[in-house]
Design a protein around this motif. Sequence first.
Motif, short mmCIF file in Angstrom:
data_model
loop_
_atom_site.label_atom_id
_atom_site.label_comp_id
_atom_site.label_asym_id
_atom_site.label_seq_id
_atom_site.Cartn_x
_atom_site.Cartn_y
_atom_site.Cartn_z
N GLY A 61 0.68 -1.03 0.06
CA GLY A 61 -0.03 0.14 0.06
C GLY A 61 0.87 1.20 0.23
N THR A 62 0.19 2.29 -0.55
CA THR A 62 0.86 3.74 -0.50
C THR A 62 0.20 4.65 0.57
OG1 THR A 62 -0.49 4.21 -2.16
CG2 THR A 62 1.59 3.63 -2.78
N ALA A 63 0.73 4.98 1.38
CA ALA A 63 0.13 5.78 2.49
C ALA A 63 1.28 7.04 2.94
CB ALA A 63 -0.25 5.08 3.81
N LEU A 64 1.09 8.03 2.30
CA LEU A 64 0.20 8.24 0.94
C LEU A 64 0.99 8.50 -0.29
CD1 LEU A 64 -2.04 10.47 2.80
CD2 LEU A 64 -2.84 8.35 1.92
N ALA A 65 0.34 8.49 -1.35
CA ALA A 65 0.78 9.03 -2.66
C ALA A 65 0.18 10.33 -2.87
CB ALA A 65 0.57 8.11 -3.85
N GLN A 66 1.19 11.43 -3.08
CA GLN A 66 0.64 12.54 -3.04
C GLN A 66 0.05 13.07 -4.46
OE1 GLN A 66 4.37 14.63 -1.75
NE2 GLN A 66 3.81 14.54 0.37
N LEU A 67 -1.22 13.56 -4.52
CA LEU A 67 -1.89 13.84 -5.74
C LEU A 67 -1.06 14.87 -6.61
CD1 LEU A 67 -4.32 12.68 -4.21
CD2 LEU A 67 -5.84 14.52 -5.10
N SER A 68 -0.53 15.86 -5.98
CA SER A 68 0.19 16.88 -6.94
C SER A 68 1.62 16.15 -7.41
CB SER A 68 0.27 18.04 -6.11
OG SER A 68 -0.82 18.53 -5.69
N ALA A 69 1.95 15.13 -6.90
CA ALA A 69 3.17 14.57 -7.27
C ALA A 69 3.22 14.07 -8.87
CB ALA A 69 3.77 13.43 -6.51
N ARG A 70 2.13 13.77 -9.29
CA ARG A 70 2.09 13.03 -10.55
C ARG A 70 0.54 13.22 -11.00
NH1 ARG A 70 2.75 10.01 -6.28
NH2 ARG A 70 5.03 9.71 -6.45
N THR A 71 0.21 13.18 -12.36
CA THR A 71 -1.00 13.13 -12.84
C THR A 71 -1.77 11.97 -12.71
OG1 THR A 71 -0.38 12.35 -14.91
CG2 THR A 71 -0.18 14.57 -14.75
#
Length: 337
Positions: A61-71
């Motif tokens: 799991g990713t906690a967290l993948a940041q929205l602004s890091a990638r489209t």
Amino acid sequence: MKLGLQLGYWGSEPPADGNVKLAQEAEALGFDSVWTAESWGNDVFTPLAWIGAHTTRIKLGTALAQLSARTPTACAMSALAIDRLSGGRMILGLGVSGPQVVEGWYGQPFDKPLARTREYVDIVRQVLRREGPVSNPGPHYPLPYTGPGALGVGKPLKANTHPLRADLPIYLGAEGPKNVAQTAAIADGWLPIYYNPFRPDIYADQLKDAKPGFEIAPLVMVNIHDNLQKALLPQKMALAFYVGGMGAKEHNFHKNLMGRMGYEAEAEKIQELFMAGRREEAVMAVPDPFADEISLCGPKERIKERLQVWRDSPATTLLVMGTGGAQMLRDMAEITL
């Protein structure tokens, strides 16, 4: 009650062996999942793929993948790839981060985080369902892009790699009431950074529309020590940093959440001390009851007793992190599983 191992993000150097041995220990003990994170250093997907290559069963799991890091489509590609390579073990945890990171590190606007999250999740789900070319009218993630600088030749595309699972689970990290309510409506699970099982009324209204099977996987600091005061110190240090300095003075979601949990004056004091450079005093200003309510600290028998409150709460998985390394994992597996 399931257990997950939260590895967090790296410091100045990667952890020894990329945390592979720790993840393998968790897998052997029966932990359900292992999680990585990102801030403004390592990314969240690369360590997870590394761990996935050295494990066989444990969910990733990713906690967290940041929205602004990638489209959204780039994020979906990473999740799709790890899910295929791992045989369907991926859980995609997403979060908006905060304005300091989004605008200062990623160079993106932070306005309308809830609307951005809705668009983002919808696009990721379109990619994973692969029912047709992916399109989105915007305004935050228009596909195809037709704004300034566009050549006007973009067209909607469908992933050329077939996803393993159209229903790959998507969890959201959320703290504000509206964000938590939206998470219950559009996601498969919620990743709270602070969860208080002693005060379930804080979240009850926000979670009332959650669908059956909705997962709640809070981060829980674990420190097994015979002296409760010493055991709480790592949690208090983390709280002082996040409540005091992880965010701008006017825009600190962690501080706001602590206030909603009944510690508004204390949160103000922690921030005041931390921003004045009085960090040790900020740590000492963290109330022991608050640090204790959101963590599992103290002697092993005490933790075993307090676990019952977590079992009786809506939480479904505890993402544990803290001191003690592999021994802490063995102790938690013995107590919980």
